[in-house]
Design a protein around this motif. Sequence first.
Motif, PDB file in Angstrom:
ATOM      1  N   THR A   5       9.687  56.359   2.715  1.00 38.30           N
ATOM      2  CA  THR A   5      10.458  56.619   1.498  1.00 38.30           C
ATOM      3  C   THR A   5      11.771  55.853   1.518  1.00 38.30           C
ATOM      4  N   LEU A   6      12.416  55.825   2.664  1.00 33.50           N
ATOM      5  CA  LEU A   6      13.677  55.086   2.786  1.00 33.50           C
ATOM      6  C   LEU A   6      13.464  53.604   2.481  1.00 33.50           C
ATOM      7  N   LEU A   7      12.398  53.018   3.033  1.00 38.41           N
ATOM      8  CA  LEU A   7      12.161  51.590   2.855  1.00 38.41           C
ATOM      9  C   LEU A   7      11.842  51.215   1.414  1.00 38.41           C
ATOM     10  N   GLN A   8      11.266  52.134   0.665  1.00 38.26           N
ATOM     11  CA  GLN A   8      10.954  51.788  -0.724  1.00 38.26           C
ATOM     12  C   GLN A   8      12.042  52.239  -1.687  1.00 38.26           C
ATOM     13  N   SER A   9      13.152  52.746  -1.155  1.00 34.70           N
ATOM     14  CA  SER A   9      14.208  53.266  -2.017  1.00 34.70           C
ATOM     15  C   SER A   9      15.536  52.533  -1.898  1.00 34.70           C
ATOM     16  N   VAL A  10      15.787  51.863  -0.781  1.00 32.13           N
ATOM     17  CA  VAL A  10      17.093  51.235  -0.583  1.00 32.13           C
ATOM     18  C   VAL A  10      16.935  49.756  -0.262  1.00 32.13           C
ATOM     19  N   ARG A  11      18.031  49.038  -0.344  1.00 33.25           N
ATOM     20  CA  ARG A  11      18.022  47.622   0.010  1.00 33.25           C
ATOM     21  C   ARG A  11      17.892  47.459   1.513  1.00 33.25           C
ATOM     22  N   TRP A  12      17.071  46.498   1.907  1.00 27.04           N
ATOM     23  CA  TRP A  12      16.944  46.177   3.327  1.00 27.04           C
ATOM     24  C   TRP A  12      16.616  44.696   3.445  1.00 27.04           C
ATOM     25  N   VAL A  13      16.792  44.174   4.642  1.00 28.44           N
ATOM     26  CA  VAL A  13      16.594  42.747   4.874  1.00 28.44           C
ATOM     27  C   VAL A  13      15.521  42.559   5.939  1.00 28.44           C
ATOM     28  N   ASP A  14      14.552  41.699   5.641  1.00 22.43           N
ATOM     29  CA  ASP A  14      13.536  41.356   6.634  1.00 22.43           C
ATOM     30  C   ASP A  14      14.064  40.221   7.501  1.00 22.43           C
ATOM     31  N   LEU A  15      14.439  40.533   8.731  1.00 21.09           N
ATOM     32  CA  LEU A  15      14.961  39.509   9.630  1.00 21.09           C
ATOM     33  C   LEU A  15      13.886  38.537  10.099  1.00 21.09           C
ATOM     34  N   THR A  16      12.645  38.967  10.069  1.00 20.27           N
ATOM     35  CA  THR A  16      11.561  38.143  10.598  1.00 20.27           C
ATOM     36  C   THR A  16      11.543  36.776   9.928  1.00 20.27           C
ATOM     37  N   ASN A  17      11.670  36.753   8.612  1.00 15.40           N
ATOM     38  CA  ASN A  17      11.640  35.499   7.862  1.00 15.40           C
ATOM     39  C   ASN A  17      13.035  34.959   7.576  1.00 15.40           C
ATOM     40  N   ASN A  18      14.038  35.567   8.167  1.00 16.01           N
ATOM     41  CA  ASN A  18      15.419  35.117   7.971  1.00 16.01           C
ATOM     42  C   ASN A  18      16.141  34.996   9.312  1.00 16.01           C
ATOM     43  N   TRP A  19      15.383  34.658  10.358  1.00 11.00           N
ATOM     44  CA  TRP A  19      15.954  34.583  11.705  1.00 11.00           C
ATOM     45  C   TRP A  19      16.689  33.245  11.869  1.00 11.00           C
ATOM     46  N   GLU A  20      17.795  33.125  11.183  1.00 12.14           N
ATOM     47  CA  GLU A  20      18.593  31.905  11.160  1.00 12.14           C
ATOM     48  C   GLU A  20      20.030  32.322  10.868  1.00 12.14           C
ATOM     49  N   ARG A  21      20.983  31.724  11.552  1.00  9.78           N
ATOM     50  CA  ARG A  21      22.375  32.192  11.508  1.00  9.78           C
ATOM     51  C   ARG A  21      22.926  32.304  10.088  1.00  9.78           C
ATOM     52  N   LYS A  22      22.784  31.228   9.313  1.00 11.01           N
ATOM     53  CA  LYS A  22      23.350  31.241   7.967  1.00 11.01           C
ATOM     54  C   LYS A  22      22.740  32.336   7.114  1.00 11.01           C
ATOM     55  N   SER A  23      21.422  32.498   7.228  1.00 13.40           N
ATOM     56  CA  SER A  23      20.755  33.542   6.447  1.00 13.40           C
ATOM     57  C   SER A  23      21.242  34.924   6.851  1.00 13.40           C
ATOM     58  N   ILE A  24      21.308  35.164   8.164  1.00 18.03           N
ATOM     59  CA  ILE A  24      21.737  36.476   8.639  1.00 18.03           C
ATOM     60  C   ILE A  24      23.170  36.773   8.210  1.00 18.03           C
TER      61      ILE A  24
END
Length: 419
Positions: free
Chosen positions: A273-292
């Motif tokens: 429920t938490l994951l479908q209700s709030v903003r979150w970031v998938d680090l898996t596809n954003n594992w790069e300094r600038k993105s993080i």
Amino acid sequence: MKSSLPYASTVLHAASPHTRPPQSRASTAMIENRTHIALMQRGFDSGLAQKIIQAGETISSLKQKPGEQLAALGIPEHLIHALQSENRPPIPEATLRKVLHESAWACSICRKGNVSIILHHIDEWSDSRDHDESNLITLCLNHHGEAHTKRELGQNLTPSRLREAKARWTAQVIQTSAAAILKPTNELTNEFWDYFNHVRLPQCLHLAGIDVTLQQPMHQWLLGLGLINEDGTARIPEDKDPSKYKFIYQLYGSGLAGPGPNVYRFYRWMIETLLQSVRWVDLTNNWERKSIKGLVTPGTIVVCRGAHTFKQLDGVSKEGINQMRRVRRKKDKIELSFIIDAWESTSSSSYWGHLTRKSSAMSISVVRSLDEQAGVLTMPATCLAIGTGFGPYPTSDCPYDGYSGHSPEDGDSSSGIDI
């Protein structure tokens, strides 16, 4: 105490076959290209930016060219003037990355991701001078034209309509992305949560405005057994001695007739429920300094899939509460780390296997800070849950290939909240 309590159901729905979660390989490549980012910061649409990159140009080389050469590259007159004069400051990179990520690189009106998109100022820049993310929306070129078109009866895409469309689309991206990451690896395997933070997870739901008592009759049944508190945090029954057990679900009892499976389902409902209700970031596809650095701030919930290393801390308990293990996900001089209590494992397989040594897992955590130490970007965090058996995001040439779910006019009640 007997109960006819039904299994707790999850509120997630299967992802539409036409949807794609945020950050495919194509969008990831774009976001990591410095020239692509710099051009979109200056008002270029993604398609034109890609064309310029393919021509071998950079911001520096463009600024050195006369207007006729820029026009030959397909750059419109107003962008040529903006590029040469720099009379408008670029959109901050962190803001650009966040808006693109939260819209899944798709138009917030038609919700198509297989088209060129541009960041549009909801309140025009000439009037607002506002680059804040709340004043920016992703639009395809057709709807960008609509937003700038005035008709006899008024403007079709007014600022208020743009804000409403953005809110609905952002909420839909969250829900669709959650459904995508929570799908099992394949139809023959089941996803499984190996660890829950039975205190912090309910607290996060509370901060997000989600009432744990909505999961009725599960909440009242477990409360009556003395296994949870009113706020949903775990509770050890008075007649149980935790020092006699390796992990909490041994204490609860793991048989189908016992309360253990339903305690598990209650906390599974919480994390999903938490994951479908709030903003979150998938680090898996954003594992790069600038993105993080552009997407993650203290308090952001992050999802991370891949190899995690588990190591028991020295001098800690080997039974009962406080069996502390340090968990790290480290790659390319970027590290996510947190400490879990193995007491909160959900099964013997989790306790003895999945949460030991080096295991492939998906962790959900709240980042506490971003630090640079000896050339390594570190993210100390508080873990909310760890699971295995979840499949990777589907990939394509664009994040959303013509989304066919709700239309932009449909209502969506949920909203993103950073906690």
